[in-house]
Design a protein around this motif. Structure first.
Motif, mmCIF file in Angstrom:
data_model
loop_
_atom_site.group_PDB
_atom_site.id
_atom_site.type_symbol
_atom_site.label_atom_id
_atom_site.label_comp_id
_atom_site.label_asym_id
_atom_site.label_seq_id
_atom_site.Cartn_x
_atom_site.Cartn_y
_atom_site.Cartn_z
ATOM 1 N N THR A 146 0.833 -1.202 0.000
ATOM 2 C CA THR A 146 0.000 0.000 0.000
ATOM 3 C C THR A 146 0.867 1.251 0.000
ATOM 4 O O THR A 146 0.628 2.197 -0.760
ATOM 5 N N VAL A 147 1.891 1.253 0.836
ATOM 6 C CA VAL A 147 2.814 2.393 0.896
ATOM 7 C C VAL A 147 3.573 2.516 -0.429
ATOM 8 O O VAL A 147 3.737 3.618 -0.959
ATOM 9 N N ARG A 148 4.003 1.393 -0.979
ATOM 10 C CA ARG A 148 4.728 1.411 -2.259
ATOM 11 C C ARG A 148 3.843 2.005 -3.355
ATOM 12 O O ARG A 148 4.301 2.819 -4.159
ATOM 13 N N TYR A 149 2.589 1.612 -3.412
ATOM 14 C CA TYR A 149 1.662 2.151 -4.412
ATOM 15 C C TYR A 149 1.506 3.663 -4.239
ATOM 16 O O TYR A 149 1.498 4.416 -5.217
ATOM 17 N N SER A 150 1.396 4.108 -3.006
ATOM 18 C CA SER A 150 1.261 5.535 -2.725
ATOM 19 C C SER A 150 2.467 6.307 -3.246
ATOM 20 O O SER A 150 2.326 7.373 -3.852
ATOM 21 N N VAL A 151 3.654 5.763 -3.051
ATOM 22 C CA VAL A 151 4.878 6.422 -3.515
ATOM 23 C C VAL A 151 4.938 6.409 -5.045
ATOM 24 O O VAL A 151 5.277 7.418 -5.674
ATOM 25 N N MET A 178 2.520 6.354 -7.185
ATOM 26 C CA MET A 178 1.520 7.257 -7.752
ATOM 27 C C MET A 178 1.800 8.708 -7.375
ATOM 28 O O MET A 178 1.063 9.601 -7.770
ATOM 29 N N LEU A 191 1.410 10.324 -4.647
ATOM 30 C CA LEU A 191 0.285 10.932 -3.944
ATOM 31 C C LEU A 191 0.839 11.891 -2.888
ATOM 32 O O LEU A 191 1.447 11.482 -1.911
ATOM 33 N N THR A 192 0.627 13.166 -3.104
ATOM 34 C CA THR A 192 1.211 14.162 -2.206
ATOM 35 C C THR A 192 0.467 14.253 -0.879
ATOM 36 O O THR A 192 1.047 14.613 0.132
ATOM 37 N N HIS A 193 -0.812 13.950 -0.901
ATOM 38 C CA HIS A 193 -1.606 14.043 0.327
ATOM 39 C C HIS A 193 -2.099 12.672 0.769
ATOM 40 O O HIS A 193 -3.209 12.544 1.284
ATOM 41 N N ALA A 194 -1.291 11.672 0.562
ATOM 42 C CA ALA A 194 -1.684 10.314 0.940
ATOM 43 C C ALA A 194 -1.723 10.200 2.464
ATOM 44 O O ALA A 194 -0.810 10.659 3.149
ATOM 45 N N GLU A 233 -1.410 8.543 6.128
ATOM 46 C CA GLU A 233 -0.501 7.550 6.696
ATOM 47 C C GLU A 233 -1.344 6.348 7.121
ATOM 48 O O GLU A 233 -2.172 6.450 8.019
#
Length: 70
Positions: free
Chosen positions: A33-38, A40, A42-45, A47
């Motif tokens: 999930t964290v890897r996908y966020s990075v 993409m 995502l600036t406002h992902a 935590e």
């Protein structure tokens, strides 16, 4: 119904959940999930913690099991 072997000590719903969703699996889901966020960017992902994932999966399973009116 087939009874579970005695080595499974399932005294609560949480024990049953942990039988299928091990800490290792939850850690893997969190990592991906964290890897996908990075990836993409995502600036406002938000935590996300492993506890959040555990709650989400549990709520999703519960909603699939319990019929609610509406």
């Amino acid at each position: 119904a087939v009874p579970l072997p005695e080595e499974y000590d399932l005294d609560s719903p949480d024990d049953f959940f942990a039988l299928f969703f091990t800490p290792e699996l939850l850690t893997h889901i969190h990592t991906e999930t964290v890897r996908y966020s990075v990836q993409m960017m995502l600036t406002h992902a938000p935590e996300i913690t492993e506890f959040d994932i555990r709650q989400y999966v549990g709520a999703s399973l519960y909603m699939g099991v319990c019929n609610l009116p509406g």
